[in-house]
Write an enzyme that holds these catalytic residues in place. Structure first.
Site, PDB file in Angstrom:
ATOM      1  N   HIS A   1      69.164   8.021-104.165  1.00 45.45           N
ATOM      2  CA  HIS A   1      69.269   7.744-102.731  1.00 45.45           C
ATOM      3  C   HIS A   1      68.176   6.774-102.309  1.00 45.45           C
ATOM      4  O   HIS A   1      67.048   6.858-102.795  1.00 45.45           O
ATOM      5  CB  HIS A   1      69.121   9.046-101.919  1.00 45.45           C
ATOM      6  CG  HIS A   1      70.404   9.820-101.815  1.00 45.45           C
ATOM      7  ND1 HIS A   1      70.591  10.829-100.909  1.00 45.45           N
ATOM      8  CD2 HIS A   1      71.572   9.697-102.489  1.00 45.45           C
ATOM      9  CE1 HIS A   1      71.812  11.323-101.049  1.00 45.45           C
ATOM     10  NE2 HIS A   1      72.422  10.660-102.001  1.00 45.45           N
TER      11      HIS A   1
ATOM     12  N   TYR B   1      68.205  15.007 -91.422  1.00 46.72           N
ATOM     13  CA  TYR B   1      67.209  15.926 -90.856  1.00 46.72           C
ATOM     14  C   TYR B   1      67.421  15.934 -89.342  1.00 46.72           C
ATOM     15  O   TYR B   1      67.248  14.903 -88.694  1.00 46.72           O
ATOM     16  CB  TYR B   1      65.785  15.433 -91.140  1.00 46.72           C
ATOM     17  CG  TYR B   1      65.316  15.632 -92.575  1.00 46.72           C
ATOM     18  CD1 TYR B   1      65.645  14.719 -93.577  1.00 46.72           C
ATOM     19  CD2 TYR B   1      64.514  16.723 -92.913  1.00 46.72           C
ATOM     20  CE1 TYR B   1      65.194  14.894 -94.878  1.00 46.72           C
ATOM     21  CE2 TYR B   1      64.058  16.903 -94.215  1.00 46.72           C
ATOM     22  CZ  TYR B   1      64.403  15.992 -95.188  1.00 46.72           C
ATOM     23  OH  TYR B   1      63.964  16.167 -96.478  1.00 46.72           O
TER      24      TYR B   1
ATOM     25  N   PRO C   1      59.112  23.421 -96.955  1.00 42.35           N
ATOM     26  CA  PRO C   1      60.069  22.578 -97.678  1.00 42.35           C
ATOM     27  C   PRO C   1      60.499  21.296 -96.950  1.00 42.35           C
ATOM     28  O   PRO C   1      61.176  20.455 -97.535  1.00 42.35           O
ATOM     29  CB  PRO C   1      61.273  23.503 -97.875  1.00 42.35           C
ATOM     30  CG  PRO C   1      61.163  24.520 -96.785  1.00 42.35           C
ATOM     31  CD  PRO C   1      59.703  24.701 -96.529  1.00 42.35           C
TER      32      PRO C   1
ATOM     33  N   LYS D   1      58.438  18.411-101.080  1.00 41.31           N
ATOM     34  CA  LYS D   1      57.355  18.062-102.001  1.00 41.31           C
ATOM     35  C   LYS D   1      57.049  19.104-103.090  1.00 41.31           C
ATOM     36  O   LYS D   1      56.368  18.797-104.070  1.00 41.31           O
ATOM     37  CB  LYS D   1      56.048  17.809-101.210  1.00 41.31           C
ATOM     38  CG  LYS D   1      56.082  16.547-100.391  1.00 41.31           C
ATOM     39  CD  LYS D   1      55.980  15.311-101.274  1.00 41.31           C
ATOM     40  CE  LYS D   1      56.410  14.053-100.595  1.00 41.31           C
ATOM     41  NZ  LYS D   1      57.513  13.349-101.209  1.00 41.31           N
TER      42      LYS D   1
ATOM     43  N   TYR E   1      57.543  10.120 -98.342  1.00 44.88           N
ATOM     44  CA  TYR E   1      58.760  10.819 -98.772  1.00 44.88           C
ATOM     45  C   TYR E   1      59.147  10.429-100.198  1.00 44.88           C
ATOM     46  O   TYR E   1      59.487  11.290-101.004  1.00 44.88           O
ATOM     47  CB  TYR E   1      59.905  10.513 -97.801  1.00 44.88           C
ATOM     48  CG  TYR E   1      61.051  11.496 -97.912  1.00 44.88           C
ATOM     49  CD1 TYR E   1      61.089  12.661 -97.141  1.00 44.88           C
ATOM     50  CD2 TYR E   1      62.097  11.286 -98.806  1.00 44.88           C
ATOM     51  CE1 TYR E   1      62.121  13.580 -97.247  1.00 44.88           C
ATOM     52  CE2 TYR E   1      63.139  12.197 -98.925  1.00 44.88           C
ATOM     53  CZ  TYR E   1      63.144  13.337 -98.143  1.00 44.88           C
ATOM     54  OH  TYR E   1      64.172  14.248 -98.259  1.00 44.88           O
TER      55      TYR E   1
HETATM   56  C1  PHB Z   1      67.392  20.435-100.760  1.00 46.32           C
HETATM   57  O1  PHB Z   1      68.347  19.695-101.029  1.00 46.32           O
HETATM   58  O2  PHB Z   1      67.329  21.605-101.216  1.00 46.32           O
HETATM   59  C2  PHB Z   1      66.317  19.952 -99.875  1.00 46.32           C
HETATM   60  C3  PHB Z   1      66.356  18.661 -99.418  1.00 46.32           C
HETATM   61  C4  PHB Z   1      65.356  18.193 -98.598  1.00 46.32           C
HETATM   62  C5  PHB Z   1      64.322  19.039 -98.210  1.00 46.32           C
HETATM   63  C6  PHB Z   1      64.281  20.335 -98.681  1.00 46.32           C
HETATM   64  C7  PHB Z   1      65.282  20.805 -99.511  1.00 46.32           C
HETATM   65  O3  PHB Z   1      63.375  18.575 -97.388  1.00 46.32           O
END
Ligand code: PHB
Ligand code: APR
Length: 407
Positions: free
Chosen positions: A77, A205, A296, A300, A387
């Protein structure tokens, strides 16, 4: 009970990403390891965890010898979406961060690949060990005691790697010598794995008045979704219909549809920030969740665990090659610089995106920050470079030399 003694160079406690990556890198450098895990192989391979791998961490996993399936099934991505006020904004991470990308590949798959590689190489990895304890790591002859298959084992070694996660015993063994930094957040994440094609190609997000939501994925057929909930919510209070209803509300934007499908797995995780310093205690080294936890939101946790493993593998490779302790002396500091950057980034992302109480002042500030993030190149770049993962040079550190690990 029958007892026996065994010997290895590095005893690794815990078969999560930190322990297994370390074992794989050390194996490549010709260093003997024994990995001890208190759960069963089935349990470890079924545990659903995160799924965003920084390019740099993916490169370490390739170096560890498990690049093949990740190369085929991992999805590269180059951006994410950030959503608020019913608007979805695209952040082109790679354009903003020197071309670097992320790979979508589940931590569960990483763990399966590492276990399979270790089994194929016929190297020791013992599941369902009990009563694990670590001893004499202040001297140069430490040992790990455990019970396995009805036998009491004393595993003598030169180094112990404590990769046994947040609830493990290795950090406990140095509880009186570590300094703990910790914060708990007044919310948790309810995560679901759903058998439905992801409704967005890239992650979304969403910061919503009802709380945070995240749309992620594991494959072209599997969606991974999260919603902010209370940390002590009961899963029983979240039947599938309520989960979808809440996701529909929080992720809605005009002209876009969130597709629903059967929920295969669900769970609630509390959110915390945590660091235990230092990460070296004589011949005992803490790595991964045993030493640090991030909420989460910044994705990271797995990346930090893999990075710790790489830094420790480099130090140990030099140590076993020529007795040099320089890399081992630097281990804690090298890791902690990246860890604290990630702690800050994860807390920043978390507080910017989650609902904390009903204070309209706080909400206005969040919206102002989100607007700035999605309209200023400088602000977007800040998110992007963190990120996708900052390079070692950023921390004033020389890049890891792979010379020994490759030999
Ligand atoms: C996930 O796909 O499990 C995931 C993706 C982004 C995050 C946390 C978990 O910030
Ligand atoms: N003896 C042996 N093994 C143990 C013990 C023990 N006493 N206690 C815990 N373990 C095992 C756990 O069962 C687990 O398999 O140690 C392993 C630790 O693995 P993780 O918890 O996955 O931690 P780590 O390898 O550091 O990886 C960090 O995992 O929790 C996620 O978000 C986190 O992505 C990050 C990653």
């Amino acid at each position: 009970m029958a007892s026996e003694t065994a010997h290895t160079q590095v005893a690794i406690v815990g078969a999560g990403p930190a322990g297994l990556t370390l074992a794989a890198l050390l194996g490549r450098a010709g260093i003997e390891t024994v990995v001890l895990e208190n759960r069963s192989r089935d349990y470890v391979e079924a545990r659903i965890r995160a799924g965003v791998i920084e390019q740099g961490a993916a490169e370490i996993l390739v170096e560890a010898g498990i690049g093949e399936r990740m190369g085929e099934e991992g999805i590269v991505h180059h951006g994410i979406h950030v959503q608020f006020d019913g608007e979805r904004h695209h952040l082109p991470l790679s354009d903003l961060a020197g071309g670097r990308h992320i790979v979508i590949y589940g931590q569960t798959e990483v763990v399966k690949d590492l276990i399979a590689a270790r089994a194929a190489a016929d190297l020791p990895l013992q599941f369902e060990v009990d009563a694990v304890s670590v001893h004499d790591f202040d001297g140069d002859a430490p040992s790990v005691h455990f019970v396995h298959g009805g036998r009491r084992v004393e595993l003598r070694c030169e180094v112990i790697a404590g990769c046994d996660g947040f609830h493990g015993i290795c950090r406990e063994a140095v509880a009186d010598r570590v300094r703990i930094f910790s914060r708990e957040y007044p919310y948790g994440w309810l995560g679901v794995l759903a058998a439905v094609a992801p409704s967005s190609e890239e992650l979304v997000y969403a910061s919503h008045e009802r709380g945070f939501a995240l749309l992620s994925l594991r494959s072209p057929q599997l969606s991974r979704l999260y919603i902010q909930c209370s940390p002590d919510d009961d899963l029983g209070a979240w039947p599938d219909a309520r989960i979808w209803e809440e996701l529909q509300l929080r992720l809605a934007v005009d002209g876009w549809t969130l597709h629903e499908g059967p929920i295969l797995e669900k769970g609630i995780t509390p959110m915390r920030s945590f660091v235990a310093e230092p990460m070296r205690h004589g011949r005992l080294f803490l790595a991964g969740d045993a030493a640090h936890i991030v909420p989460p939101t910044g994705a990271k946790g797995l990346n930090l665990a893999v990075n710790d493993a790489a830094v420790l593998a480099e130090g140990l490779t030099a140590f076993f090659a020529n007795g040099s302790e320089t890399g081992l002396d630097e281990y804690s500091e090298r890791c902690l610089r990246r860890i604290w950057r990630a702690e800050h980034f994860s807390k920043w992302m978390t507080t910017m995106l989650h609902r904390t109480g009903d204070d309209p002042f706080v909400r206005r500030l969040q919206l102002a920050e989100l607007r700035y993030l999605t309209s200023s190149d400088a602000a977007a770049r800040t998110l992007a470079e963190n990120y996708v993962g900052l390079p070692s040079e950023f921390f004033g550190l020389t890049p890891r030399s792979h010379a020994n690990a490759r030999a």
